[in-house]
Write a protein that holds these residues in place. Structure first.
Motif, short mmCIF file in Angstrom:
data_model
loop_
_atom_site.label_atom_id
_atom_site.label_comp_id
_atom_site.label_asym_id
_atom_site.label_seq_id
_atom_site.Cartn_x
_atom_site.Cartn_y
_atom_site.Cartn_z
N THR A 90 42.12 -44.07 30.70
CA THR A 90 40.92 -43.42 31.20
C THR A 90 39.72 -44.08 30.55
O THR A 90 39.57 -44.04 29.33
N VAL A 124 35.40 -44.72 30.83
CA VAL A 124 34.18 -44.17 31.43
C VAL A 124 32.98 -44.85 30.79
O VAL A 124 32.98 -45.19 29.61
N LEU A 127 32.98 -40.83 40.46
CA LEU A 127 34.33 -41.38 40.37
C LEU A 127 34.38 -42.59 41.29
O LEU A 127 34.46 -42.46 42.51
N CYS A 144 39.14 -46.17 40.73
CA CYS A 144 39.44 -45.58 39.42
C CYS A 144 40.80 -44.88 39.44
O CYS A 144 41.44 -44.75 38.41
N SER A 145 41.23 -44.42 40.61
CA SER A 145 42.55 -43.81 40.76
C SER A 145 42.93 -43.87 42.24
O SER A 145 42.05 -44.00 43.11
N PHE A 199 33.19 -43.29 36.11
CA PHE A 199 34.58 -43.53 35.74
C PHE A 199 35.03 -44.83 36.41
O PHE A 199 34.97 -44.97 37.63
N LEU A 211 40.72 -43.78 35.79
CA LEU A 211 41.00 -42.36 35.54
C LEU A 211 42.50 -42.15 35.46
O LEU A 211 43.23 -42.32 36.44
N PRO A 230 39.68 -36.11 32.35
CA PRO A 230 38.35 -36.71 32.54
C PRO A 230 37.26 -36.02 31.74
O PRO A 230 36.28 -36.66 31.36
N ALA A 236 34.40 -37.86 29.49
CA ALA A 236 33.01 -37.78 29.94
C ALA A 236 32.12 -37.18 28.85
O ALA A 236 31.00 -37.66 28.60
#
Length: 351
Positions: free
Chosen positions: A84, A86, A127, A131-132, A200, A203, A207, A211
Motif C-alpha cells: 500500500t 500513498v 484512488l 492502484c487495485s 493512492f 492499494l 488505506p 492515508a
C-alpha cells in the motif's frame, strides 16, 4: 520370433494439490484458516500461527516514508506500508477575511473551532487507476474514497493538530499620532487554507492508516511563506525568500492503527464464533475481504518517566460484526500503543 516390446514407463497419478495462489482463490477462507489454526494435536514441527503473507497476527508492516518529494507543493510525503503506497501533497491558498462575510478580531486566544467553521483544512482522497483491480478507468469517485476523506477531515478537527494561530494572517495597525499613542490593535486579515490531496498509487489493504500517516508527515513538512497585509495595496503579500518561510507547528502526533477480526466461522454460515477468532493487525486486501469486523484505534501517547508512555485514546471506530468485546478492545489498544512507539522512532529519524 518377434522381439518383445520394452516395458512402458510407469505413469504417476496426477497430483491433487494446488499451488498456493490457486488455493487462495478457490477457497480463500480455509486457506487463511489453515495458516492461523495449527493442527490438533500439535506436533514438534508445528509452526506458530501466522498469516499467508508471513506475518504474525499481531505484526504490522514496517513503514517506509519520504518527505519533500513534490517540488511545487507546500508540503508532501510518500508513505508505503507493504504494497500500500500513498502520496500526499499540501497546497496552501489565502482566504481573505473580506470573503468570509464577517469580521474577526484576535484577542490572544486560540479558537480551535475557527478552523472547522471556516473550513481551513480540506482533505481529498483519490484512488488512482491501477492502484487495485477494483478501480477501473473512467469511474466516478468511489464510496471508499469519499468515506476516507470524511473520516480524515473528522479526525483532523477532533485532534486539533494545528492551532488557528498558525493559519491566521494578522495586521497590527500603526500608532494614530506622532506620540505613538493609539492604534496597535490586531486584526485578522486573512487565513491560510490547506488543501490536502492524497493519492493512492497502490492499494493492498488498510488505506486509512496509510492515508493518515501521509497526512501527518506532509503537515510536518509544510512551509508557509511569510504573509503580511499591505495597507497601501489593501491586500495580502507574500515574501519570496524561502528562508523567511515558517514551518507548521504540530501540537501532537496521534497514530492510527487498524485491526481486522477474523473468525473461523465462514461469513454467511449458521453458527457462532465459538470455533475461534484472531485479531489481525494491519490487514492486507486479502484479509480484509475475509473479515467481518474491523477496529481502528487512534492513540496520542505521552512519554512518561522511566521510559513508559501514557496512552490517550483519541478515537475508537468499530465497524461490522459483534465478536470484539472488552478483552479484544484492550488488546488492540495495547498493540496501538506499541505501534505509536514505532512511529515515534520513525519520525525522530526523519526529523
Amino acid at each position: 520370433m518377434a522381439a518383445s516390446k520394452p516395458p512402458s514407463p510407469a505413469i504417476s497419478p496426477p497430483s491433487l494439490s494446488f499451488p498456493r495462489a490457486t488455493f487462495a482463490k478457490l477457497s480463500p477462507h480455509p486457506f487463511l484458516l489453515a495458516h492461523l489454526q495449527p493442527p490438533t494435536p500439535p506436533s514438534a514441527n508445528t509452526t506458530p500461527p501466522h498469516r499467508p503473507n508471513g506475518r504474525l497476527p499481531t505484526q504490522f508492516r514496517p513503514p517506509n516514508l519520504h518527505t519533500g518529494s513534490l517540488t511545487h507543493a507546500s508540503g508532501s510525503s510518500v508513505v508505503r506500508l507493504g504494497d500500500t503506497a500513498v502520496v500526499c501533497g499540501i497546497r496552501a491558498e489565502i482566504l481573505p477575511a473580506s470573503n468570509v462575510g464577517c469580521a474577526y478580531t484576535c484577542g490572544g486566544s486560540d479558537d480551535d473551532t475557527e478552523i472547522q467553521a471556516l473550513g481551513l483544512l480540506v482533505p481529498n482522497v483519490e484512488l488512482s487507476t491501477g492502484c487495485s483491480p477494483a478501480h477501473l478507468p473512467g469511474q466516478p469517485p468511489s464510496p471508499l474514497a469519499q468515506t476516507l476523506a470524511a473520516r480524515l477531515q473528522s479526525l483532523l478537527y477532533a485532534t486539533n493538530l494545528i492551532g488557528a494561530d498558525e493559519l491566521r494572517i494578522m495586521y497590527v495597525s500603526p500608532p494614530a499620532d506622532d506620540a505613538g499613542e493609539g492604534g496597535g490593535a490586531e486584526e485578522v486579515k486573512a487565513w491560510w487554507t490547506l488543501y490536502i490531496d492524497i493519492l493512492f498509487i497502490s492499494l493492498d489493504g488498510n488505506p486509512f492508516d496509510a492515508a493518515w500517516a501521509s497526512l501527518l508527515l506532509a503537515l510536518k513538512d509544510t512551509r508557509l511563506p511569510l504573509a503580511y497585509w499591505d495597507p497601501d495595496l489593501a491586500c495580502v503579500l507574500c515574501d519570496d525568500l524561502v528562508a523567511n518561510a515558517k514551518r507548521l507547528r504540530m501540537r501532537r502526533w496521534p497514530v492510527a492503527s487498524t485491526f481486522a477480526v477474523y473468525s473461523a466461522q465462514e461469513r454467511g454460515s449458521v453458527g457462532g464464533d465459538g470455533a475461534g477468532k484472531w485479531i489481525l493487525a494491519d490487514p492486507d486486501a486479502f484479509e480484509e475481504g475475509l473479515c467481518r469486523e474491523s477496529v481502528t484505534v487512534v492513540v496520542d501517547c505521552e512519554e512518561a518517566e522511566g521510559g513508559g508512555v501514557k496512552t490517550r485514546i483519541v478515537r475508537l471506530e468499530k465497524r461490522g460484526g459483534g465478536s470484539a468485546g472488552k478483552a479484544e478492545i484492550k488488546e488492540v489498544v495495547e498493540m496501538a500503543t506499541e505501534r505509536w512507539r514505532v512511529w515515534r522512532d520513525v519520525l525522530k529519524g526523519n526529523a
